[in-house]
Design a protein around this motif. Structure first.
Motif, short mmCIF file in Angstrom:
data_model
loop_
_atom_site.label_atom_id
_atom_site.label_comp_id
_atom_site.label_asym_id
_atom_site.label_seq_id
_atom_site.Cartn_x
_atom_site.Cartn_y
_atom_site.Cartn_z
N LEU A 59 0.90 -1.64 -0.03
CA LEU A 59 0.00 0.01 0.14
C LEU A 59 0.89 1.45 -0.09
O LEU A 59 0.24 1.85 -0.92
CB LEU A 59 -1.37 0.33 1.38
CG LEU A 59 -2.65 -1.00 1.10
CD1 LEU A 59 -2.55 -1.12 2.13
CD2 LEU A 59 -3.50 -0.61 0.00
N LEU A 60 1.67 1.58 0.55
CA LEU A 60 2.69 2.81 1.09
C LEU A 60 3.56 2.37 -0.09
O LEU A 60 3.66 4.23 -0.65
CB LEU A 60 3.64 2.40 2.27
CG LEU A 60 2.85 2.24 3.46
CD1 LEU A 60 3.73 2.32 5.08
CD2 LEU A 60 1.50 3.32 3.76
N ASP A 61 4.20 1.32 -0.57
CA ASP A 61 4.82 2.09 -1.95
C ASP A 61 4.36 2.11 -3.20
O ASP A 61 4.33 3.42 -3.90
CB ASP A 61 5.07 0.40 -1.83
CG ASP A 61 6.31 0.47 -3.31
OD1 ASP A 61 7.27 0.42 -3.23
OD2 ASP A 61 6.14 -0.29 -4.57
N SER A 62 3.19 1.71 -3.28
CA SER A 62 1.82 2.72 -4.04
C SER A 62 1.95 3.48 -4.12
O SER A 62 1.52 4.25 -5.16
CB SER A 62 0.51 1.17 -4.20
OG SER A 62 -0.23 1.94 -3.13
N LEU A 63 1.77 4.63 -2.89
CA LEU A 63 1.46 5.54 -3.23
C LEU A 63 2.28 6.77 -3.02
O LEU A 63 2.29 8.18 -3.26
CB LEU A 63 0.83 5.68 -1.85
CG LEU A 63 -0.66 5.32 -1.41
CD1 LEU A 63 -0.83 5.27 0.23
CD2 LEU A 63 -1.74 6.12 -2.02
N GLY A 64 3.49 6.07 -2.73
CA GLY A 64 5.22 6.90 -3.33
C GLY A 64 5.76 7.35 -2.46
O GLY A 64 6.16 8.25 -2.52
N VAL A 65 5.97 6.52 -0.76
CA VAL A 65 6.26 7.30 0.27
C VAL A 65 8.05 6.67 -0.16
O VAL A 65 7.97 5.64 -0.92
CB VAL A 65 5.91 6.41 1.05
CG1 VAL A 65 6.66 6.35 2.40
CG2 VAL A 65 4.03 5.73 1.53
N ASP A 66 8.88 7.27 0.28
CA ASP A 66 9.92 7.19 0.04
C ASP A 66 11.16 6.71 0.44
O ASP A 66 10.82 5.67 0.01
CB ASP A 66 10.55 8.98 0.31
CG ASP A 66 10.68 10.15 -1.13
OD1 ASP A 66 10.17 9.65 -1.96
OD2 ASP A 66 9.69 10.89 -0.46
N LEU A 67 10.24 6.66 2.17
CA LEU A 67 11.21 5.96 3.12
C LEU A 67 10.15 5.07 3.45
O LEU A 67 9.44 5.37 4.83
CB LEU A 67 12.18 6.22 3.50
CG LEU A 67 13.33 7.26 2.93
CD1 LEU A 67 13.05 8.27 3.29
CD2 LEU A 67 15.06 7.01 3.12
N LEU A 68 10.40 3.16 3.41
CA LEU A 68 10.03 2.44 4.63
C LEU A 68 10.62 2.48 6.05
O LEU A 68 12.28 1.42 5.17
CB LEU A 68 8.72 0.89 3.59
CG LEU A 68 8.60 1.73 2.53
CD1 LEU A 68 7.23 0.36 2.18
CD2 LEU A 68 7.36 2.52 2.98
N LEU A 69 10.02 2.86 6.65
CA LEU A 69 11.70 2.40 7.79
C LEU A 69 10.31 1.03 8.57
O LEU A 69 9.82 1.85 9.51
CB LEU A 69 11.20 3.41 8.98
CG LEU A 69 12.01 3.38 10.35
CD1 LEU A 69 13.29 2.69 9.87
CD2 LEU A 69 12.35 4.65 11.60
N VAL A 70 11.54 0.21 8.77
CA VAL A 70 11.32 -0.86 9.56
C VAL A 70 11.49 -0.75 10.74
O VAL A 70 12.60 -1.13 11.36
CB VAL A 70 11.79 -2.43 9.06
CG1 VAL A 70 10.94 -3.55 9.55
CG2 VAL A 70 11.04 -2.70 7.42
N GLY A 71 10.73 0.19 11.54
CA GLY A 71 11.54 0.74 13.24
C GLY A 71 11.51 -1.01 14.06
O GLY A 71 10.77 -1.61 14.49
N ASP A 72 12.45 -0.43 15.09
CA ASP A 72 12.08 -1.07 16.36
C ASP A 72 10.76 -1.03 17.12
O ASP A 72 10.57 -2.37 17.83
CB ASP A 72 13.58 -1.19 17.17
CG ASP A 72 14.17 0.13 17.56
OD1 ASP A 72 12.59 1.27 17.51
OD2 ASP A 72 15.03 0.18 18.82
N SER A 73 10.58 -0.06 16.79
CA SER A 73 8.73 0.23 17.24
C SER A 73 7.84 -0.92 16.86
O SER A 73 6.87 -1.03 17.98
CB SER A 73 8.98 1.82 17.05
OG SER A 73 8.44 1.56 15.48
#
Length: 306
Positions: A59-73
């Motif tokens: 979903l996020l990739d299809s919307l053009g989000v620049d960076l996806l952070l796989v956070g330790d959150s």
């Protein structure tokens, strides 16, 4: 070359034997480190959101989000820990792999968990390398400033892109007096500026500023040459990041004061699940529209053992 010319049409400039190839009008391009660096002082802000699974990555990739952070959150949001400290390398790699499978254009950043980089430069390089080699990440993020500059430098020299993180650093929040704004007095503000510069000089391609007064974040952004990405750090940073579950209103346990909720999905999800429960209890689901029909003759033969 004209991208509208179909393959096989003669090129008048070169005679019969030369043909145009049909080139697509637009080609999806993977975000890269150089493109992020160019956003420094740009009118185009960097957009980063947390992501912990494959379907959300799509979903996020299809919307053009620049960076996806796989956070330790993910330790708190997905795994139910009270803080980010218990999160392990194996847990981070597991989630990073899922996100990487769904991200075709966004740049994936893996968060290095507590004690995966602090012990030694060698340990830092080894663990950071796993994020790239095993989990398909494009870069890693680690917390700290001056005290981890040597780790950042070592990783960058090993060919690993690194994002820094200064200000409120959740892995060491207890030593900072809890989850609160950092850099409010002169000494701590000076320390934050020095931390950001140390991260820059060590070779990081960007730095997260968390829970930093807006004027101080603006000054840091002005003083360093790499992009700043703010979370609770005001509007003057080169980009912004939020926990996706927070902005969607899906995590009800706690919402930081700097979060703007763009939706409140938790009640909607609860209503949907309650409706499902009631339908099942009252024999309203599944109905004929949501069931498969069968061959009555086959069923009759089965009944009579034929």
């Amino acid at each position: 070359m004209n991208d509208r010319t179909p393959f096989g049409e003669q090129n008048p400039a070169y005679g019969h034997l030369h043909f145009y190839f049909k080139i697509p009008r637009s080609i999806d391009r993977k975000m890269n480190i150089a493109a992020i660096r160019k956003r420094k002082n740009s009118s185009e802000k960097i957009i980063m959101l947390t992501c912990y699974d494959y379907s959300t990555a799509l979903l996020l990739d299809s919307l053009g989000v620049d960076l996806l952070l796989v956070g330790d959150s993910l330790g708190m949001v997905m795994l139910g820990y009270d803080s980010t400290v218990p999160v392990t390398m194996e847990e981070m790699l597991h989630h990073c792999k899922a996100v990487s499978r769904g991200a075709k254009n966004s740049l994936v950043v893996g968060d290095m968990p507590f004690l995966s980089y602090q012990i030694s430069n060698e340990e830092a390089i080894k663990n950071a390398g796993r994020f790239l080699k095993e989990a398909g990440c494009d870069a890693v993020k680690l917390e700290g400033g001056i005290e981890v500059a040597d780790k950042i430098s070592a990783m960058v020299k090993a060919g690993i892109p690194v994002m820094g993180h200064v200000g409120l650093t959740p892995q060491t929040a207890s030593s900072l007096g809890g989850y609160k704004v950092q850099g409010k007095d002169l000494d701590s503000a000076k320390k934050l500026l020095l931390d950001a510069k140390a991260v820059e000089e060590a070779g990081a391609f960007s730095v997260v500023l968390e829970c930093v007064p807006a004027p101080l974040a603006a000054l840091i952004t002005e003083k360093i040459s790499i992009p700043t990405i703010g979370i609770g750090a005001g509007p003057e940073c080169d980009g912004q990041v939020l926990v996706t579950h927070d902005l969607l209103g899906m995590f009800e346990k706690f919402t930081p004061s700097f979060v703007k909720k763009y939706a409140n999905l938790a009640p909607i999800i609860k209503d949907a699940i309650n409706n499902f429960i009631e339908d099942v209890k009252n024999d309203n689901f599944p109905d004929d529209d949501h069931s498969f029909s069968g061959n009555s003759e086959v069923i009759e033969k089965l009944k009579w053992g034929k």
